[in-house]
Design a protein around this motif. Structure first.
Motif, PDB file in Angstrom:
ATOM      1  N   VAL A  27      -3.611  18.727-103.998  1.00  0.00           N
ATOM      2  CA  VAL A  27      -2.743  19.568-103.290  1.00  0.00           C
ATOM      3  C   VAL A  27      -3.308  20.702-102.334  1.00  0.00           C
ATOM      4  O   VAL A  27      -3.008  20.969-100.938  1.00  0.00           O
ATOM      5  N   GLY A  28      -4.500  21.249-102.884  1.00  0.00           N
ATOM      6  CA  GLY A  28      -5.309  22.362-101.865  1.00  0.00           C
ATOM      7  C   GLY A  28      -5.895  21.569-100.953  1.00  0.00           C
ATOM      8  O   GLY A  28      -5.879  22.234 -99.905  1.00  0.00           O
ATOM      9  N   GLN A  29      -6.475  20.262-100.841  1.00  0.00           N
ATOM     10  CA  GLN A  29      -6.884  19.813 -99.748  1.00  0.00           C
ATOM     11  C   GLN A  29      -5.662  19.678 -98.593  1.00  0.00           C
ATOM     12  O   GLN A  29      -6.194  19.891 -97.425  1.00  0.00           O
ATOM     13  N   ALA A  89      -5.087  22.971 -97.166  1.00  0.00           N
ATOM     14  CA  ALA A  89      -6.535  23.343 -96.004  1.00  0.00           C
ATOM     15  C   ALA A  89      -6.281  22.599 -94.921  1.00  0.00           C
ATOM     16  O   ALA A  89      -6.829  22.966 -93.738  1.00  0.00           O
ATOM     17  N   ALA A  90      -5.765  21.369 -95.007  1.00  0.00           N
ATOM     18  CA  ALA A  90      -5.261  20.597 -93.479  1.00  0.00           C
ATOM     19  C   ALA A  90      -4.386  21.213 -92.759  1.00  0.00           C
ATOM     20  O   ALA A  90      -3.783  20.621 -91.708  1.00  0.00           O
ATOM     21  N   GLY A  91      -3.659  22.239 -93.340  1.00  0.00           N
ATOM     22  CA  GLY A  91      -2.431  22.826 -92.576  1.00  0.00           C
ATOM     23  C   GLY A  91      -1.176  22.391 -92.828  1.00  0.00           C
ATOM     24  O   GLY A  91      -0.191  22.923 -92.167  1.00  0.00           O
ATOM     25  N   MET A  92      -0.867  21.709 -94.219  1.00  0.00           N
ATOM     26  CA  MET A  92       0.275  21.294 -94.397  1.00  0.00           C
ATOM     27  C   MET A  92       0.901  22.327 -95.530  1.00  0.00           C
ATOM     28  O   MET A  92      -0.003  22.887 -96.529  1.00  0.00           O
ATOM     29  N   THR A  93       2.146  22.593 -95.486  1.00  0.00           N
ATOM     30  CA  THR A  93       2.950  23.738 -96.417  1.00  0.00           C
ATOM     31  C   THR A  93       3.291  22.761 -97.643  1.00  0.00           C
ATOM     32  O   THR A  93       4.110  21.906 -97.394  1.00  0.00           O
ATOM     33  N   VAL A  94       2.553  22.896 -98.688  1.00  0.00           N
ATOM     34  CA  VAL A  94       2.889  22.111 -99.901  1.00  0.00           C
ATOM     35  C   VAL A  94       3.195  23.063-101.064  1.00  0.00           C
ATOM     36  O   VAL A  94       2.479  23.940-101.113  1.00  0.00           O
ATOM     37  N   GLU A  95       4.296  22.614-101.642  1.00  0.00           N
ATOM     38  CA  GLU A  95       4.590  23.760-102.830  1.00  0.00           C
ATOM     39  C   GLU A  95       4.639  22.577-104.114  1.00  0.00           C
ATOM     40  O   GLU A  95       5.170  21.428-103.939  1.00  0.00           O
ATOM     41  N   MET A  96       4.076  23.066-105.138  1.00  0.00           N
ATOM     42  CA  MET A  96       3.860  22.028-106.344  1.00  0.00           C
ATOM     43  C   MET A  96       4.515  22.720-107.529  1.00  0.00           C
ATOM     44  O   MET A  96       4.234  23.978-107.849  1.00  0.00           O
ATOM     45  N   LEU A 116       1.250  12.000-100.220  1.00  0.00           N
ATOM     46  CA  LEU A 116       0.743  13.077 -99.350  1.00  0.00           C
ATOM     47  C   LEU A 116       0.028  12.470 -97.999  1.00  0.00           C
ATOM     48  O   LEU A 116       0.111  13.226 -96.924  1.00  0.00           O
ATOM     49  N   THR A 117      -0.486  11.510 -98.190  1.00  0.00           N
ATOM     50  CA  THR A 117      -1.364  10.912 -97.145  1.00  0.00           C
ATOM     51  C   THR A 117      -0.140  10.291 -96.158  1.00  0.00           C
ATOM     52  O   THR A 117      -0.368  10.531 -94.883  1.00  0.00           O
ATOM     53  N   VAL A 171       6.012  18.889-104.050  1.00  0.00           N
ATOM     54  CA  VAL A 171       5.566  18.035-105.172  1.00  0.00           C
ATOM     55  C   VAL A 171       6.019  18.350-106.529  1.00  0.00           C
ATOM     56  O   VAL A 171       5.741  19.599-106.796  1.00  0.00           O
ATOM     57  N   ARG A 172       6.594  17.489-107.215  1.00  0.00           N
ATOM     58  CA  ARG A 172       7.297  17.928-108.395  1.00  0.00           C
ATOM     59  C   ARG A 172       6.673  16.895-109.449  1.00  0.00           C
ATOM     60  O   ARG A 172       6.376  15.708-109.308  1.00  0.00           O
ATOM     61  N   LEU A 173       6.249  17.363-110.572  1.00  0.00           N
ATOM     62  CA  LEU A 173       5.629  16.988-111.692  1.00  0.00           C
ATOM     63  C   LEU A 173       6.368  17.205-112.970  1.00  0.00           C
ATOM     64  O   LEU A 173       6.509  18.459-113.399  1.00  0.00           O
ATOM     65  N   ALA A 174       6.790  16.414-113.741  1.00  0.00           N
ATOM     66  CA  ALA A 174       7.628  16.679-114.899  1.00  0.00           C
ATOM     67  C   ALA A 174       7.190  15.971-116.096  1.00  0.00           C
ATOM     68  O   ALA A 174       7.090  14.687-116.099  1.00  0.00           O
ATOM     69  N   HIS A 175       6.831  16.729-117.062  1.00  0.00           N
ATOM     70  CA  HIS A 175       6.394  15.901-118.371  1.00  0.00           C
ATOM     71  C   HIS A 175       7.670  15.895-119.431  1.00  0.00           C
ATOM     72  O   HIS A 175       8.140  16.940-119.752  1.00  0.00           O
ATOM     73  N   ARG A 176       8.079  14.742-119.663  1.00  0.00           N
ATOM     74  CA  ARG A 176       9.140  14.659-120.567  1.00  0.00           C
ATOM     75  C   ARG A 176       8.885  13.880-121.881  1.00  0.00           C
ATOM     76  O   ARG A 176       7.700  13.427-121.922  1.00  0.00           O
ATOM     77  N   ALA A 177       9.614  13.784-122.672  1.00  0.00           N
ATOM     78  CA  ALA A 177       9.661  13.043-124.176  1.00  0.00           C
ATOM     79  C   ALA A 177       9.483  11.570-123.552  1.00  0.00           C
ATOM     80  O   ALA A 177      10.174  10.822-123.390  1.00  0.00           O
ATOM     81  N   GLY A 178       8.242  11.223-123.956  1.00  0.00           N
ATOM     82  CA  GLY A 178       7.942   9.850-123.612  1.00  0.00           C
ATOM     83  C   GLY A 178       7.568   9.221-122.268  1.00  0.00           C
ATOM     84  O   GLY A 178       7.424   8.106-122.007  1.00  0.00           O
ATOM     85  N   GLU A 179       7.759  10.102-121.220  1.00  0.00           N
ATOM     86  CA  GLU A 179       7.354   9.601-120.079  1.00  0.00           C
ATOM     87  C   GLU A 179       6.918  10.789-118.909  1.00  0.00           C
ATOM     88  O   GLU A 179       6.991  11.978-119.498  1.00  0.00           O
ATOM     89  N   VAL A 180       6.391  10.478-117.935  1.00  0.00           N
ATOM     90  CA  VAL A 180       5.898  11.393-117.066  1.00  0.00           C
ATOM     91  C   VAL A 180       6.525  11.227-115.666  1.00  0.00           C
ATOM     92  O   VAL A 180       6.495   9.918-115.316  1.00  0.00           O
ATOM     93  N   ALA A 181       6.959  12.123-114.861  1.00  0.00           N
ATOM     94  CA  ALA A 181       7.782  11.782-113.747  1.00  0.00           C
ATOM     95  C   ALA A 181       7.039  12.819-112.447  1.00  0.00           C
ATOM     96  O   ALA A 181       6.585  13.663-112.771  1.00  0.00           O
ATOM     97  N   MET A 182       7.191  11.762-111.410  1.00  0.00           N
ATOM     98  CA  MET A 182       6.499  12.680-110.396  1.00  0.00           C
ATOM     99  C   MET A 182       7.392  12.544-108.959  1.00  0.00           C
ATOM    100  O   MET A 182       8.026  11.103-108.940  1.00  0.00           O
ATOM    101  N   GLN A 183       7.672  13.612-108.116  1.00  0.00           N
ATOM    102  CA  GLN A 183       8.189  13.204-106.800  1.00  0.00           C
ATOM    103  C   GLN A 183       7.486  13.988-105.619  1.00  0.00           C
ATOM    104  O   GLN A 183       7.428  15.341-105.995  1.00  0.00           O
ATOM    105  N   VAL A 184       7.535  13.409-104.633  1.00  0.00           N
ATOM    106  CA  VAL A 184       6.989  14.145-103.470  1.00  0.00           C
ATOM    107  C   VAL A 184       8.032  13.804-102.330  1.00  0.00           C
ATOM    108  O   VAL A 184       8.271  12.572-101.781  1.00  0.00           O
TER     109      VAL A 184
END
Length: 433
Positions: A313-315, A318-325, A350-351, A364-377
């Protein structure tokens, strides 16, 4: 060639014979038996008071019936039993009993006819020996029994042995043919599986190359565009962007070197210091790596993990994108393939934001749940101020992400949002490492 081994265009074996040599053999045996019976027909005609020619003709016809032994073995044996009082048909009786025992005739019929032949031979020998030689009755009985057994039992036993051996060979041949068919089927299936594996490997290699390189090169292009825009107006910012381009190029080349090191042979060589490269050099390195991967190699077992998402996300920032994680829940110990897939999904999303939504705000959302991991961009609509980077798109990004997620039994959803942006969501089973 035909099924019988004869060349096409030539006549096959005649009548009921399976092979031409069988026909020749039976004709020879029939001729010998006919001559024998014709010779024995002379004393038979004298004893019966018939003309000699009649006895010879009768014996010739009786002996010639041996030609039919493969077609009608029962009839041949019955003819031999019927003419036994005339003291003719020695070869006919022996060969007939052998053929009957070796054929597919039911064993009860074989036993019945063998008993009849044994009894007929015994009676004929007893009567003829009793009338010709004055000897003790016991000796005559023993001699007659010995001759009857000698003329009946050995042909029957030998015929049973040959028949059993023939059936065994046929059974083994059938099993060999069946095994050959099964092996051929297995070979076809193995070839299909190998082709499927090659296709899967090519797809995986292409996907891995796309994920590893596309993000780095996209950032390099974004920085290069910014560098071109501010080179004259803001030299300090231009220098910063130039340094970022160099860093991205070195990182891309380092990852490619690691992959190529895996493609060669262990032990893995220690990477040498990598000089700064331009975007053109990095793209050339991508082509080299793609060729090497297409040669039939796998990717490195060690891949990125969820712990590297902050740097990713930091990269983009640095390229000028507004990213919230945003991270929800406590991180668990996932399998390496799960963490790598999650990282690649976020990286490719992100690309795509760099390519298709310049200037948009990204969450960018990352969620650690019981028995699974979810991500959303999710990105919002473009602000219209940022210039288009002009990055090419092969249309394989979303396809590759979907394949990765579904291969692990996860769920993948992507599509536009009501606000005019785009959203990529994935849920992976939290397989423990």
């Amino acid at each position: 060639m035909t099924k019988t081994g004869e060349v096409e265009g030539r006549a096959g074996p005649p009548l009921w014979w399976a092979r031409r040599r069988d026909a020749v053999g039976d004709l020879v045996l029939g001729g010998v038996s006919a001559l024998e019976c014709a010779w024995e027909g002379v004393p038979f005609a004298a004893e019966a008071g018939l003309p000699t020619a009649v006895g010879v003709l009768f014996g010739f016809v009786v002996g010639a019936t041996l030609v039919l032994r493969r077609r009608w073995p029962i009839a041949v044996v019955l003819v031999g039993i019927a003419v036994s009082p005339a003291a003719m048909g020695f070869l006919l009786a022996v060969v007939g009993m052998y053929t009957l025992a070796s054929s597919e005739v039911p064993r009860r019929i074989t036993a019945t006819l063998a008993s009849m032949s044994l009894a007929a031979t015994f009676v004929v020998m007893y009567l003829r020996t009793r009338g010709d030689v004055e000897a003790d009755t016991t000796l005559v009985v023993v001699l007659s029994g010995f001759v009857a057994v000698a003329l009946t039992v050995p042909p029957v036993l030998f015929g049973l042995y040959i028949g059993a051996r023939r059936r065994l060979m046929e059974s083994l041949q059938e099993r060999a043919d069946s095994l050959e068919r099964e092996l051929s089927l297995l070979a076809d299936r193995a070839e299909e599986r190998a082709e499927w594996a090659r296709t899967e490997e090519r797809t995986r290699i292409a996907r891995e190359m796309h994920d590893v390189v596309a993000h780095r090169v996209s950032l390099m292009v974004v920085h290069a565009a910014a560098l071109e825009a501010v080179a004259v107006k803001d030299p300090a910012r231009a220098a910063k962007n130039a340094a970022l381009v160099g860093d991205m190029g070195r990182q891309a080349l380092t990852e490619l070197r690691e992959m190529l090191g895996v493609l060669r042979a262990p032990p893995k060589p220690t990477p040498a210091p990598v000089p700064a490269v331009s975007a053109v050099s990095a793209v050339s390195a991508v082509s080299v790596a793609a060729v090497a991967f297409a040669a039939g190699a796998g990717a490195a077992e060690d891949g990125p993990s969820l712990g590297e998402l902050e740097a990713l996300v930091g990269q983009s920032r640095a390229a000028g994108m507004t990213v919230e994680m945003l991270v929800h829940g406590e991180r668990a110990a996932y399998a390496a393939v799960v963490e790598q897939t999650a990282f690649r999904v976020v990286q490719e999303a992100l690309t795509n934001c760099h390519k298709h939504a310049p200037g948009a705000r990204v969450v960018v959302r990352l969620a650690h749940r019981a028995g699974e991991v979810a991500m959303q961009v999710e990105n919002g609509p473009c602000d219209g101020k940022a210039p288009e980077p002009g990055l090419p798109s092969g249309g394989n990004g979303l396809v590759g992400m979907r394949e990765r997620v579904l291969a692990l039994g996860g769920v993948f959803v992507s599509g536009p949002t009501d606000a005019g942006g785009f959203k990529v969501s994935a849920v992976l089973p939290g397989e423990r490492g």
